[in-house]
Design an enzyme around this catalytic site. Structure first.
Site, PDB file in Angstrom:
ATOM      1  N   SER A   1      -3.298  -0.528  17.426  1.00  0.00           N
ATOM      2  CA  SER A   1      -4.630  -0.514  18.048  1.00  0.00           C
ATOM      3  C   SER A   1      -5.741  -0.747  17.030  1.00  0.00           C
ATOM      4  O   SER A   1      -6.897  -0.951  17.404  1.00  0.00           O
ATOM      5  CB  SER A   1      -4.857   0.825  18.775  1.00  0.00           C
ATOM      6  OG  SER A   1      -4.894   1.896  17.837  1.00  0.00           O
TER       7      SER A   1
ATOM      8  N   ASP B   1      -0.325  -0.517  -4.864  1.00  0.00           N
ATOM      9  CA  ASP B   1      -1.603   0.030  -5.345  1.00  0.00           C
ATOM     10  C   ASP B   1      -1.492   1.467  -5.844  1.00  0.00           C
ATOM     11  O   ASP B   1      -2.450   1.995  -6.397  1.00  0.00           O
ATOM     12  CB  ASP B   1      -2.674  -0.066  -4.253  1.00  0.00           C
ATOM     13  CG  ASP B   1      -2.444   0.914  -3.118  1.00  0.00           C
ATOM     14  OD1 ASP B   1      -1.275   1.305  -2.871  1.00  0.00           O
ATOM     15  OD2 ASP B   1      -3.428   1.305  -2.467  1.00  0.00           O
ATOM     16  N   ASN B   2      -0.349   2.107  -5.619  1.00  0.00           N
ATOM     17  CA  ASN B   2      -0.080   3.457  -6.147  1.00  0.00           C
ATOM     18  C   ASN B   2       1.325   3.857  -5.710  1.00  0.00           C
ATOM     19  O   ASN B   2       1.979   3.122  -4.963  1.00  0.00           O
ATOM     20  CB  ASN B   2      -1.121   4.499  -5.673  1.00  0.00           C
ATOM     21  CG  ASN B   2      -1.351   4.514  -4.176  1.00  0.00           C
ATOM     22  OD1 ASN B   2      -2.380   4.071  -3.701  1.00  0.00           O
ATOM     23  ND2 ASN B   2      -0.376   4.998  -3.411  1.00  0.00           N
TER      24      ASN B   2
ATOM     25  N   HIS C   1       1.878   2.334   4.091  1.00  0.00           N
ATOM     26  CA  HIS C   1       0.977   3.487   4.283  1.00  0.00           C
ATOM     27  C   HIS C   1       1.156   4.057   5.703  1.00  0.00           C
ATOM     28  O   HIS C   1       1.482   3.314   6.625  1.00  0.00           O
ATOM     29  CB  HIS C   1      -0.464   2.994   4.090  1.00  0.00           C
ATOM     30  CG  HIS C   1      -1.468   4.071   3.813  1.00  0.00           C
ATOM     31  ND1 HIS C   1      -1.781   5.049   4.742  1.00  0.00           N
ATOM     32  CD2 HIS C   1      -2.223   4.322   2.723  1.00  0.00           C
ATOM     33  CE1 HIS C   1      -2.700   5.851   4.210  1.00  0.00           C
ATOM     34  NE2 HIS C   1      -2.989   5.438   2.987  1.00  0.00           N
TER      35      HIS C   1
ATOM     36  N   ASP D   1       0.842  -1.198   0.000  1.00  0.00           N
ATOM     37  CA  ASP D   1       0.000   0.000   0.000  1.00  0.00           C
ATOM     38  C   ASP D   1       0.882   1.255   0.000  1.00  0.00           C
ATOM     39  O   ASP D   1       1.576   1.519   0.980  1.00  0.00           O
ATOM     40  CB  ASP D   1      -0.882  -0.036   1.254  1.00  0.00           C
ATOM     41  CG  ASP D   1      -1.962   1.021   1.220  1.00  0.00           C
ATOM     42  OD1 ASP D   1      -2.006   1.801   0.254  1.00  0.00           O
ATOM     43  OD2 ASP D   1      -2.768   1.064   2.180  1.00  0.00           O
ATOM     44  N   ASP D   2       0.874   1.986  -1.090  1.00  0.00           N
ATOM     45  CA  ASP D   2       1.704   3.200  -1.225  1.00  0.00           C
ATOM     46  C   ASP D   2       3.203   2.893  -1.297  1.00  0.00           C
ATOM     47  O   ASP D   2       4.022   3.702  -0.871  1.00  0.00           O
ATOM     48  CB  ASP D   2       1.500   4.196  -0.062  1.00  0.00           C
ATOM     49  CG  ASP D   2       0.121   4.817   0.005  1.00  0.00           C
ATOM     50  OD1 ASP D   2      -0.767   4.392  -0.771  1.00  0.00           O
ATOM     51  OD2 ASP D   2      -0.081   5.718   0.842  1.00  0.00           O
TER      52      ASP D   2
ATOM     53  N   HIS E   1     -10.854  -1.450   1.764  1.00  0.00           N
ATOM     54  CA  HIS E   1     -10.989  -0.077   1.249  1.00  0.00           C
ATOM     55  C   HIS E   1     -11.936   0.049   0.056  1.00  0.00           C
ATOM     56  O   HIS E   1     -11.732   0.899  -0.826  1.00  0.00           O
ATOM     57  CB  HIS E   1      -9.614   0.529   0.911  1.00  0.00           C
ATOM     58  CG  HIS E   1      -9.605   2.030   1.101  1.00  0.00           C
ATOM     59  ND1 HIS E   1      -8.534   2.825   0.779  1.00  0.00           N
ATOM     60  CD2 HIS E   1     -10.578   2.859   1.577  1.00  0.00           C
ATOM     61  CE1 HIS E   1      -8.825   4.087   1.041  1.00  0.00           C
ATOM     62  NE2 HIS E   1     -10.057   4.133   1.530  1.00  0.00           N
TER      63      HIS E   1
ATOM     64  N   LYS F   1       2.435   9.653  -4.879  1.00  0.00           N
ATOM     65  CA  LYS F   1       1.022   9.298  -4.729  1.00  0.00           C
ATOM     66  C   LYS F   1       0.107  10.486  -5.037  1.00  0.00           C
ATOM     67  O   LYS F   1       0.406  11.607  -4.613  1.00  0.00           O
ATOM     68  CB  LYS F   1       0.777   8.819  -3.297  1.00  0.00           C
ATOM     69  CG  LYS F   1      -0.670   8.444  -3.015  1.00  0.00           C
ATOM     70  CD  LYS F   1      -0.863   7.992  -1.577  1.00  0.00           C
ATOM     71  CE  LYS F   1      -2.313   7.582  -1.350  1.00  0.00           C
ATOM     72  NZ  LYS F   1      -2.543   7.112   0.037  1.00  0.00           N
TER      73      LYS F   1
ATOM     74  N   CYS G   1      -5.596   4.699  -3.487  1.00  0.00           N
ATOM     75  CA  CYS G   1      -5.962   3.329  -3.111  1.00  0.00           C
ATOM     76  C   CYS G   1      -7.243   2.757  -3.728  1.00  0.00           C
ATOM     77  O   CYS G   1      -7.203   1.770  -4.455  1.00  0.00           O
ATOM     78  CB  CYS G   1      -6.105   3.245  -1.592  1.00  0.00           C
ATOM     79  SG  CYS G   1      -4.766   3.967  -0.657  1.00  0.00           S
TER      80      CYS G   1
ATOM     81  N   ARG H   1      -7.911  -0.563  -6.347  1.00  0.00           N
ATOM     82  CA  ARG H   1      -8.446  -1.825  -5.825  1.00  0.00           C
ATOM     83  C   ARG H   1      -9.721  -2.226  -6.562  1.00  0.00           C
ATOM     84  O   ARG H   1      -9.967  -3.408  -6.811  1.00  0.00           O
ATOM     85  CB  ARG H   1      -8.682  -1.709  -4.312  1.00  0.00           C
ATOM     86  CG  ARG H   1      -7.364  -1.727  -3.554  1.00  0.00           C
ATOM     87  CD  ARG H   1      -7.421  -1.066  -2.184  1.00  0.00           C
ATOM     88  NE  ARG H   1      -6.080  -0.642  -1.823  1.00  0.00           N
ATOM     89  CZ  ARG H   1      -5.219  -1.375  -1.110  1.00  0.00           C
ATOM     90  NH1 ARG H   1      -5.580  -2.538  -0.610  1.00  0.00           N
ATOM     91  NH2 ARG H   1      -4.004  -0.938  -0.864  1.00  0.00           N
TER      92      ARG H   1
ATOM     93  N   LYS I   1      -6.176  -5.074   3.983  1.00  0.00           N
ATOM     94  CA  LYS I   1      -6.951  -3.862   3.665  1.00  0.00           C
ATOM     95  C   LYS I   1      -7.958  -4.083   2.535  1.00  0.00           C
ATOM     96  O   LYS I   1      -7.588  -4.533   1.454  1.00  0.00           O
ATOM     97  CB  LYS I   1      -5.955  -2.755   3.289  1.00  0.00           C
ATOM     98  CG  LYS I   1      -6.577  -1.517   2.655  1.00  0.00           C
ATOM     99  CD  LYS I   1      -5.586  -0.366   2.679  1.00  0.00           C
ATOM    100  CE  LYS I   1      -5.949   0.714   1.676  1.00  0.00           C
ATOM    101  NZ  LYS I   1      -5.125   1.922   1.834  1.00  0.00           N
TER     102      LYS I   1
HETATM  103 CA   LIG Z   1      -2.480   3.144  -1.469  1.00  0.00          CA
END
Ligand SMILES: [Ca+2]
Length: 414
Positions: free
Chosen positions: A139, A257-258, A192, A13-14, A110, A273, A53, A57, A108
């Protein structure tokens, strides 16, 4: 009958073009990702369908331009809690499940917050992970302060660093399904934001998500720790496959994804991004399938996220429904037979910018126009629209036509 190959799709992711050692990344060590490339095929011109993102996807899941399912921008935790990928769309998981595969996504999603958009209604037999764009790695609180760790459609708090949990669920799934064909979609959160390593403490609590990027001041160091955790996880997945003797029966694809954000690197590319410069969407893309794909090879064929659905369907030897109209193309012959792809125009549209690619030519169309020849100018430093007016005009016309057509598609669906 010969057993159908397993499929493991690993999405970072990123993660930027310059964030992997095998893409001349200088600032990070990625031995497991590099090993996939050493044992398989590295795409030097692989692209995410969007520079952010959710739309990438959507294209990954459906094999079509994301505009067709109305997901052209980020589904944000604050403003889009009613939005999502309609379950009416046919996803790669739907197809593989119907084709006899056990399917899972860990990590993820999203593509929608409401339970009607849950992966369980999009072809996945199992889902553990989060539905928003990012969570606290420890968390598991999203960036507006909600708990966001699910098993299927129910909140299911679980202790652990999200990257490690995604890996562990993946390994359990492989062990449980070693005797039948499976499709494992590992959708990592890494790298990310928030920038948190495995040994940090949680930054977000329920109702208190700030600071959204995390408390760590040394983000470059945190980024490195995050990437190491993902890379180690990929190594664990590969070792598990090998120890079960499934190496030659398992196709693994890794991509992002980017382009990168924060401390991430797009290497020699311009932009990051959110941008339609190359750095926003040209990303690492690696295919590994021992015995089928020649090891240590590279290709400069241009491919997009949306090509993965037809490729996975082809690997699984599925017959696609004739009603399914795809924009992506099957990459299997390119990967296994090393046959070039047919020439095709490729398009990106994000916010006010549109792009068309044809071979080395790239036209960016917004308030003004700029034309680049990527074979000689990968860094997009020199706009040659004045020198090549005919080429510019031809691409512009093709781009405008596509942009109108793709928008009509949205209207028909709604
Ligand atoms: Ca992303």
């Amino acid at each position: 009958m010969e057993r159908k190959p397993n499929i493991i799709l690993i999405l970072a992711d990123d993660m930027g073009y310059g964030d992997a050692g095998c893409y001349d990344g200088k600032h990070l060590q990625t031995p497991a990702i590099d090993s996939l490339a050493n044992r398989g095929l590295r795409f030097t011109d692989f692209h995410s369908n969007a520079p952010v993102c959710s739309p990438t996807r959507a294209a990954l899941l459906t094999g079509r331009y994301q505009q067709r399912c109305g997901i052209e921008g980020v589904i944000s935790a604050r403003n889009h809690r009613e939005k999502g990928l309609s379950p009416e769309n046919i996803t790669f998981a739907d197809l593989l499940k119907t084709g006899g595969y056990r399917t899972a996504i860990f990590g993820k999603w999203h593509l929608g917050y409401k339970s009607r958009f849950n992966p369980r209604y999009q072809g996945f037999d199992e889902f553990t992970g989060f539905v928003s764009g990012n969570i606290d790695y420890h968390s598991h609180i999203d960036q507006v302060g909600f708990e966001d760790w699910w098993k299927d459609v129910n909140l299911a708090p679980e202790e652990g660093y999200s990257t490690d949990l995604i890996t562990s669920h993946g390994i359990s799934f492989i062990q449980q399904n070693k005797d039948k064909p499976f499709c494992l979609y590992l959708a990592h959160e890494c790298p990310h934001y928030p920038y948190q390593g495995p040994n940090d403490s949680a930054d977000r609590t329920i109702g208190k998500p700030d600071p959204i990027l995390g408390r760590r001041q040394d983000r470059i160091a945190a980024y490195k720790e995050m990437m190491e955790a993902m890379d180690t996880g990929i190594d664990r997945i590969v070792r598990e496959i090998n120890s079960l003797g499934l190496e030659q029966e398992t196709f693994i694809f890794f991509c992002s994804d980017n382009g990168p954000a924060g401390p991430g690197s797009s290497g020699k590319l311009k932009g990051k991004k959110g941008s339609l410069w190359e750095g926003g969407h040209r990303v690492p893309g690696i295919a590994c399938w021992p015995g089928k794909i020649r090891p240590g090879t590279a290709t400069n064929e241009t491919a997009l996220t949306m090509d993965l659905l037809p490729t996975l369907a082809s690997i699984a030897r599925l017959t696609l429904p004739t009603t399914l109209k795809l924009d992506g193309v099957d990459l299997l012959n390119l990967m296994v037979e090393e046959k070039p792809l047919s020439e095709r125009p490729l398009f990106w549209r994000f916010k006010n910018d549109c792009v068309i690619r044809r071979g080395p030519w790239k036209l960016i169309h917004n308030k003004s126009q700029s034309l680049y020849h990527l074979d000689t100018d990968i860094g997009e430093t020199t706009n040659i629209i004045q020198k090549e007016p005919k080429q510019g005009k031809r691409l512009e016309q093709e781009l405008i036509k596509w942009s109108h057509k793709i928008s009509e598609g949205i209207e028909q669906q709604s």
